[in-house]
Write an enzyme that holds these catalytic residues in place. Structure first.
Site, short mmCIF file in Angstrom:
data_model
loop_
_atom_site.label_atom_id
_atom_site.label_comp_id
_atom_site.label_asym_id
_atom_site.label_seq_id
_atom_site.Cartn_x
_atom_site.Cartn_y
_atom_site.Cartn_z
N ARG A 64 0.84 -1.20 0.00
CA ARG A 64 0.00 0.00 0.00
C ARG A 64 0.88 1.25 0.00
O ARG A 64 1.02 1.91 1.02
CB ARG A 64 -0.90 -0.04 1.24
CG ARG A 64 -2.06 0.94 1.14
CD ARG A 64 -3.00 0.79 2.28
NE ARG A 64 -2.26 0.52 3.53
CZ ARG A 64 -2.79 -0.05 4.60
NH1 ARG A 64 -4.01 -0.44 4.60
NH2 ARG A 64 -2.07 -0.24 5.68
N LYS A 172 4.65 -17.98 9.24
CA LYS A 172 4.07 -18.18 10.55
C LYS A 172 3.69 -16.83 11.14
O LYS A 172 4.25 -15.83 10.69
CB LYS A 172 5.05 -18.91 11.46
CG LYS A 172 6.35 -18.14 11.69
CD LYS A 172 7.22 -18.85 12.64
CE LYS A 172 7.16 -18.28 14.02
NZ LYS A 172 7.72 -16.95 14.19
N HIS A 202 11.41 -21.09 9.12
CA HIS A 202 12.75 -20.87 8.57
C HIS A 202 13.83 -21.68 9.28
O HIS A 202 14.91 -21.88 8.75
CB HIS A 202 13.10 -19.37 8.53
CG HIS A 202 13.51 -18.78 9.84
ND1 HIS A 202 12.61 -18.40 10.79
CD2 HIS A 202 14.73 -18.50 10.35
CE1 HIS A 202 13.25 -17.91 11.84
NE2 HIS A 202 14.55 -17.95 11.60
N LYS A 206 17.77 -24.04 7.98
CA LYS A 206 19.13 -23.83 8.51
C LYS A 206 19.98 -25.08 8.25
O LYS A 206 19.52 -26.20 8.45
CB LYS A 206 19.08 -23.52 10.01
CG LYS A 206 18.47 -22.15 10.30
CD LYS A 206 18.58 -21.78 11.75
CE LYS A 206 17.77 -20.54 12.07
NZ LYS A 206 18.49 -19.29 12.00
N GLU A 240 17.80 -16.03 22.89
CA GLU A 240 18.09 -14.80 22.14
C GLU A 240 18.46 -13.70 23.11
O GLU A 240 17.87 -13.60 24.20
CB GLU A 240 16.86 -14.36 21.36
CG GLU A 240 16.46 -15.31 20.27
CD GLU A 240 15.30 -14.74 19.46
OE1 GLU A 240 15.54 -14.18 18.40
OE2 GLU A 240 14.15 -14.86 19.93
N ASP A 259 5.09 -17.86 19.29
CA ASP A 259 6.08 -17.33 18.35
C ASP A 259 7.14 -18.37 17.98
O ASP A 259 7.56 -18.45 16.84
CB ASP A 259 6.75 -16.10 18.99
CG ASP A 259 7.73 -15.41 18.04
OD1 ASP A 259 7.47 -15.40 16.83
OD2 ASP A 259 8.75 -14.88 18.52
N HIS A 264 9.34 -23.50 15.64
CA HIS A 264 10.76 -23.86 15.56
C HIS A 264 11.14 -24.98 16.53
O HIS A 264 11.79 -25.95 16.16
CB HIS A 264 11.65 -22.65 15.87
CG HIS A 264 11.34 -21.44 15.02
ND1 HIS A 264 10.88 -21.52 13.74
CD2 HIS A 264 11.45 -20.11 15.30
CE1 HIS A 264 10.70 -20.30 13.25
NE2 HIS A 264 11.05 -19.43 14.18
N LYS A 362 13.67 -14.44 25.28
CA LYS A 362 14.27 -13.19 24.81
C LYS A 362 15.06 -12.60 25.96
O LYS A 362 14.76 -12.86 27.13
CB LYS A 362 13.18 -12.20 24.41
CG LYS A 362 12.24 -12.70 23.32
CD LYS A 362 12.66 -12.20 21.97
CE LYS A 362 11.70 -12.59 20.87
NZ LYS A 362 12.33 -12.67 19.57
C1 BG6 Z 1 11.25 -15.75 14.39
C2 BG6 Z 1 10.58 -15.19 15.62
O1 BG6 Z 1 10.48 -16.77 13.84
O2 BG6 Z 1 12.54 -16.26 14.73
C3 BG6 Z 1 11.45 -14.13 16.27
O3 BG6 Z 1 9.33 -14.61 15.25
C4 BG6 Z 1 12.85 -14.66 16.49
O4 BG6 Z 1 10.87 -13.69 17.49
C5 BG6 Z 1 13.42 -15.26 15.22
O5 BG6 Z 1 13.67 -13.56 16.92
C6 BG6 Z 1 14.77 -15.90 15.46
O6 BG6 Z 1 15.30 -16.37 14.25
P1 BG6 Z 1 16.85 -16.67 14.10
O7 BG6 Z 1 16.99 -17.27 12.76
O8 BG6 Z 1 17.55 -15.36 14.25
O9 BG6 Z 1 17.21 -17.60 15.21
#
Ligand code: BG6
Length: 509
Positions: A64, A172, A202, A206, A240, A259, A264, A362
């Site tokens: 947009r 997701k 994702h 990896k 993280e 999340d 994952h 986090k």
């Molecule tokens: C995402 C989450 O799917 O993966 C994020 O929504 C997270 O909150 C991220 O920070 C981490 O991805 P990676 O590849 O940096 O470990």
């Protein structure tokens, strides 16, 4: 002599040279968003740099904005030059810039979609895409139904209309709970044929996550002891150091379980615990993963074995960082969790009785993802107890990131005249053993979408089975506020107590 036909079901990654997809368009909805700028556009650039984009490839942005292709090009150039994995080169960029196209439109605007449908027809003439198009939904989940309905209305999703293929990539979160995920799955599978739906997790792209399968199934060493006779427990950690990165609007309605745990971490667990697939194709691997996900059991005592936390202010890398509740746009008094630790079981002959401890958070001390398989103690030690005080349990640790590799921890004699035994580590480091660098997860996954390879994408039954695990946890947590932990520490006390009660400790990765 003609070359033998390659089996289209074989995984393309097992050939040394990746295939180049057919001419096609990659349409990105939400192309001005963070994901597109930091991951998708750089991944397209990297593919171009590796010669893996077909002639006639088109990257079409839809958003947009009252933009022409010039504005899109400057956004894409900045994204690629700042975030690509491979070196940014002007000549490569020129080729990609020539493939760019942009259409302004909002998701509820039928005209924008009519223009997009017409554009795709035009691209058949101008770029020879032969009706091939992948649609990447990099948009808030609430917008999925509107966009999908528009695609159905304009027959953009129907690959029988123009010939060629039409695929959709769904980011997701896949729903908010099992019910909403079912509704979403039902809608996507109605608009596209199920084989053309690519659900991105994702983590599956990896390198080290895929290496888990190589480690287990290409070797004789590990598989015989990969079961409850030898394994004491498994710890899967995704830590993280970052906070919520300005994503309060999304994060506060999701929390760490939706999340990360739902996708994952449960995918990592499935790959760690699954049986050997009959072959390495998409269906065989997904079939084995689903069996594991369906066999997961929740702890009986959720109060003590399903812990969630929220970070308070603290210190990280010498910097003071705010509490979650003080992050921009987080609602006052929010009870969303930024940390989860849970003890899961897998009710199969192979795994009965082995706890799988999963944790993610986090603002933990560092960014690290690993899978640690902890083995049982030797049944008998013919040494004096005082000589083995520094001997722990054998561990095999798959380091997903950073420092990708594998570590084996085992006891060894300390040099000297006494028979003292202590833990040592044997390390395999990707960087030291291979000269090739690994593709980024999104680079690999986008290529797979364009090639139509589903191996690394969860099937809707996997999504459904994962929500079966998450829903009861969320229901329990709805009435149990998260425990606070200080930013820069390894999570709330409850998570440590959970392992202490079981006579174990978390690894310090
Ligand atoms: C995402 C989450 O799917 O993966 C994020 O929504 C997270 O909150 C991220 O920070 C981490 O991805 P990676 O590849 O940096 O470990």
């Amino acid at each position: 002599m003609s070359r033998p036909e390659t089996n289209p079901l074989r995984d393309p990654r097992d050939r040394r040279l990746p295939r180049v997809p057919d001419p096609c368009a990659l349409v990105v909805f939400g192309v001005t968003g963070d994901l597109a700028r930091k991951k998708l556009i750089p991944a397209v650039y990297d593919l171009g740099n590796r010669g893996l984009l077909p002639p006639g490839f088109v990257l079409l942005g839809f958003a947009r904005r009252d933009w022409g292709v010039g504005e899109f090009e400057s956004l894409a150039r900045e994204a690629a030059s700042q975030h690509s994995r491979t070196e940014f080169r002007e000549d490569v960029w020129r080729r990609i810039a020539d493939s760019l196209s942009f259409l302004p439109g909002s998701f509820d605007d039928p005209e924008g979609f009519d223009a997009l449908a017409a554009k795709l027809v035009e691209l058949e003439e101008t770029h020879g895409i032969k009706g091939n198009a992948a649609f990447y939904l990099s948009i808030p989940p609430a917008a999925f139904p509107t966009v999908l309905e528009q695609m159905a209305r304009t027959e953009m999703s129907d690959n029988s209309v123009r010939g060629g293929w039409r695929r959709v990539v769904v980011e997701k979160p896949f729903g908010h709970d099992q019910q909403s995920a079912r509704e979403l799955n039902e809608l996507v599978d109605r608009v596209f044929t199920p084989n053309d739906v690519f659900r991105i997790d994702h983590y599956l792209g990896k390198e080290t996550v895929q290496n888990l399968l190589a480690l287990r199934f290409a070797n004789t060493l590990f598989e015989p002891i990969w079961n409850s006779h030898f394994v004491d427990s498994v710890q899967i950690t995704m830590a993280e150091d970052v906070g919520i990165d300005g994503r309060a609007a999304f994060y506060d309605s999701a929390g760490a379980a939706r999340d990360v745990l739902q996708n994952h971490l449960l995918q990592l667990l499935a790959l760690t615990a699954m049986e050997e697939p009959v072959s390495f194709d998409a269906e065989a691997i997904r079939t084995e993963k689903i069996k594991v996900l369906n066999a997961i059991s929740l702890p009986r005592d959720l109060e003590h074995d399903a812990i969630r936390g929220q970070y308070d202010q603290g210190w990280l890398a010498g910097q003071r960082v705010p509490a979650y509740l003080d992050e921009k746009d987080v609602p006052k008094g929010s009870t969303t969790e930024t940390y989860v630790a849970v003890r899961l079981g897998i009710e199969t002959r192979r795994w009965a009785g082995v706890p799988f401890y999963l944790r993610t958070g986090k603002r933990l001390p560092r960014r690290v993802t690993e899978i640690a398989v902890v083995f049982k103690k030797a049944p008998h030690l013919p040494f004096d107890a005082t000589d083995t005080v520094e001997l722990g349990q054998n561990q095999l640790v798959v380091r997903v990131q950073p420092d990708e590799g594998v570590t084996l921890r085992f006891g060894s004699k300390v040099p000297g005249s006494a028979m003292e035994v202590r833990d040592v580590s044997m390390d395999f480091l990707y960087g030291a053993s291979f000269t090739e660098s690994s593709p980024e997860a999104y680079e690999r996954l986008i290529l797979d979408v364009l090639l139509g390879d589903q191996t690394l994408f969860p099937r809707n039954e996997e999504v459904d089975a994962s929500w079966r695990v998450i829903d009861p946890l969320e229901e329990f947590w709805a009435t149990h506020p998260p425990e606070k932990y200080r930013a820069g520490e390894w999570g709330p006390r409850g998570a440590d107590e959970m392992l202490t009660r079981d006579g174990r400790v978390w690894r310090r990765p």
